[in-house]
Design a protein around this motif. Structure first.
Motif, mmCIF file in Angstrom:
data_model
loop_
_atom_site.group_PDB
_atom_site.id
_atom_site.type_symbol
_atom_site.label_atom_id
_atom_site.label_comp_id
_atom_site.label_asym_id
_atom_site.label_seq_id
_atom_site.Cartn_x
_atom_site.Cartn_y
_atom_site.Cartn_z
ATOM 1 N N GLU A 164 -8.341 7.749 -10.456
ATOM 2 C CA GLU A 164 -9.192 6.581 -10.710
ATOM 3 C C GLU A 164 -8.364 5.326 -10.911
ATOM 4 N N VAL A 165 -7.277 5.456 -11.673
ATOM 5 C CA VAL A 165 -6.396 4.304 -11.944
ATOM 6 C C VAL A 165 -5.810 3.758 -10.647
ATOM 7 N N PHE A 166 -5.312 4.648 -9.808
ATOM 8 C CA PHE A 166 -4.673 4.197 -8.564
ATOM 9 C C PHE A 166 -5.703 3.700 -7.541
ATOM 10 N N SER A 167 -6.906 4.236 -7.595
ATOM 11 C CA SER A 167 -7.960 3.735 -6.705
ATOM 12 C C SER A 167 -8.299 2.288 -7.048
ATOM 13 N N LYS A 168 -8.400 2.007 -8.347
ATOM 14 C CA LYS A 168 -8.678 0.633 -8.787
ATOM 15 C C LYS A 168 -7.518 -0.300 -8.440
ATOM 16 N N ALA A 169 -6.296 0.212 -8.616
ATOM 17 C CA ALA A 169 -5.118 -0.601 -8.300
ATOM 18 C C ALA A 169 -5.069 -0.927 -6.806
ATOM 19 N N ALA A 170 -5.394 0.068 -5.976
ATOM 20 C CA ALA A 170 -5.386 -0.145 -4.522
ATOM 21 C C ALA A 170 -6.458 -1.142 -4.121
ATOM 22 N N LEU A 171 -7.616 -1.079 -4.778
ATOM 23 C CA LEU A 171 -8.704 -1.999 -4.473
ATOM 24 C C LEU A 171 -8.326 -3.430 -4.826
ATOM 25 N N LEU A 172 -7.687 -3.597 -5.981
ATOM 26 C CA LEU A 172 -7.265 -4.934 -6.422
ATOM 27 C C LEU A 172 -6.147 -5.483 -5.549
ATOM 28 N N ASP A 173 -5.320 -4.599 -5.003
ATOM 29 C CA ASP A 173 -4.159 -5.026 -4.218
ATOM 30 C C ASP A 173 -4.503 -5.271 -2.754
ATOM 31 N N THR A 174 -5.662 -4.781 -2.315
ATOM 32 C CA THR A 174 -6.043 -4.956 -0.912
ATOM 33 C C THR A 174 -6.500 -6.385 -0.666
ATOM 34 N N PRO A 175 -5.891 -7.093 0.286
ATOM 35 C CA PRO A 175 -6.304 -8.471 0.571
ATOM 36 C C PRO A 175 -7.756 -8.502 1.030
ATOM 37 N N THR A 176 -8.549 -9.372 0.419
ATOM 38 C CA THR A 176 -9.964 -9.451 0.758
ATOM 39 C C THR A 176 -10.206 -10.343 1.964
ATOM 40 N N GLN A 177 -9.251 -11.231 2.269
ATOM 41 C CA GLN A 177 -9.415 -12.101 3.421
ATOM 42 C C GLN A 177 -8.059 -12.554 3.948
ATOM 43 N N VAL A 178 -8.052 -12.944 5.202
ATOM 44 C CA VAL A 178 -6.832 -13.435 5.828
ATOM 45 C C VAL A 178 -6.547 -14.838 5.303
ATOM 46 N N PRO A 179 -5.275 -15.191 5.028
ATOM 47 C CA PRO A 179 -4.951 -16.542 4.553
ATOM 48 C C PRO A 179 -5.473 -17.626 5.497
ATOM 49 N N ASP A 180 -5.828 -18.775 4.930
ATOM 50 C CA ASP A 180 -6.421 -19.865 5.710
ATOM 51 C C ASP A 180 -5.529 -20.325 6.849
ATOM 52 N N CYS B 49 3.686 10.258 -9.634
ATOM 53 C CA CYS B 49 3.014 10.523 -10.913
ATOM 54 C C CYS B 49 2.307 11.877 -10.902
ATOM 55 N N GLU B 50 1.672 12.201 -9.795
ATOM 56 C CA GLU B 50 0.986 13.494 -9.676
ATOM 57 C C GLU B 50 1.978 14.649 -9.774
ATOM 58 N N LYS B 51 3.130 14.472 -9.135
ATOM 59 C CA LYS B 51 4.160 15.509 -9.176
ATOM 60 C C LYS B 51 4.706 15.688 -10.587
ATOM 61 N N ALA B 52 4.937 14.563 -11.279
ATOM 62 C CA ALA B 52 5.452 14.627 -12.648
ATOM 63 C C ALA B 52 4.448 15.284 -13.583
ATOM 64 N N LEU B 53 3.178 14.979 -13.369
ATOM 65 C CA LEU B 53 2.127 15.574 -14.204
ATOM 66 C C LEU B 53 2.036 17.082 -13.963
ATOM 67 N N ALA B 54 2.155 17.491 -12.704
ATOM 68 C CA ALA B 54 2.116 18.920 -12.382
ATOM 69 C C ALA B 54 3.296 19.654 -13.009
ATOM 70 N N SER C 264 0.836 -1.213 0.000
ATOM 71 C CA SER C 264 0.000 0.000 0.000
ATOM 72 C C SER C 264 0.866 1.257 0.000
ATOM 73 N N TRP C 265 1.952 1.221 0.781
ATOM 74 C CA TRP C 265 2.853 2.379 0.837
ATOM 75 C C TRP C 265 3.513 2.612 -0.516
ATOM 76 N N ARG C 266 3.943 1.550 -1.169
ATOM 77 C CA ARG C 266 4.589 1.687 -2.482
ATOM 78 C C ARG C 266 3.622 2.258 -3.508
ATOM 79 N N LEU C 267 2.381 1.800 -3.452
ATOM 80 C CA LEU C 267 1.384 2.287 -4.400
ATOM 81 C C LEU C 267 1.104 3.766 -4.178
ATOM 82 N N GLN C 268 0.982 4.172 -2.927
ATOM 83 C CA GLN C 268 0.752 5.572 -2.606
ATOM 84 C C GLN C 268 1.929 6.436 -3.022
ATOM 85 N N ASN C 269 3.133 5.938 -2.812
ATOM 86 C CA ASN C 269 4.344 6.670 -3.198
ATOM 87 C C ASN C 269 4.413 6.854 -4.716
#
Length: 249
Positions: free
Chosen positions: A190-206, A155-160, A145-150
């Protein structure tokens, strides 16, 4: 570690120092115990238990670097020392080396369940291992999550900077350019929101969950067959079984 044999008289003195250390440890005189085990090691450095006993004292004091050093010395003498692998795993976890810590605890657990089981210590090792695996999983999730946010901020800085450079070269900064910048920012979000959603674990490993409650282990206990359950649930299950047996009688 290859060491010369020591004379029997010296070995006897070392064993006496160990016994003194044991007595001091039982009385919570950790400093005295460390001194005694250190003397034993100085006299006879090829005995594994002297190193692991001193490591246990350092563990009590939370001097994890010294725990790690003594456990590694012990493993040079005996690569199958359950206690050395166990305490080394705990020391590595304290340094947030989760993968290494889990590996050492798994080794201790496998050895502890071997041909000469270490009794109740196996359960203690498994409890630490279950917690370590959860910590490793949680740390890995947070790190992603930290890497994705970073990356998003970069990207936002480069775009600005890109739009700032374009505006400075243009004679008049148009409203269309400003709108274009805003649209690109929204798309990036929007792209990073979708990426964060896909990367978030939906359940704890068995392997981190009780097979009965399906909840995360809080106080795991291992059965002789090697299956792990939550202690309270297992005790309740056994209690119900005993009550049924009494009814049948």
């Amino acid at each position: 570690m290859e060491l010369r044999p020591v004379p029997a008289s010296v070995a006897k003195q070392a064993e006496l120092r160990k016994l003194e250390g044991n007595a001091a440890f039982k009385k919570e005189r950790i400093g005295a115990a460390i001194d005694a085990y250190t003397e034993a090691i100085t006299l006879c450095p090829n005995i594994v238990v002297y190193w692991t006993n001193r490591a246990l004292c350092y563990q009590k004091r939370k001097e994890w670097t010294k725990v790690e050093e003594d456990c590694k010395k012990a493993l040079e003498l005996d690569k199958d020392s359950v206690k050395a692998h166990y305490m080394l795993g705990l020391a590595l976890l304290e340094r947030q080396e989760y993968a290494g810590g889990v590996k050492e605890l798994e080794k201790a657990f496998d050895l502890g369940r071997g041909t000469n089981p270490v009794g109740c210590m196996v359960e203690e090792i498994w409890q630490s291992l279950a917690k370590a695996k959860y910590m490793e999983w949680e740390h890995s999730s947070s790190k992603r999550s930290w890497r994705l946010q970073n990356l998003k901020e970069t990207c936002e800085k480069a775009l600005a900077e890109y739009h700032f450079l374009g505006d400075s070269l243009a004679e008049d900064a148009s409203e269309d350019a400003a709108n274009d910048h805003s649209a690109q920012l929204e798309l990036l979000k929007e792209v990073f929101s979708k990426a964060a959603l896909l990367d978030t674990p939906t359940q704890v490993p068995d392997y981190l969950c009780c097979k009965i409650t399906l909840d995360i282990f809080r106080d795991p206990v291992i059965t002789p067959s090697g299956v792990t359950y939550e202690r309270a649930v297992l005790l309740e299950h056994l209690k119900q079984g005993l009550q049924q047996d009494k009814f049948l009688r």
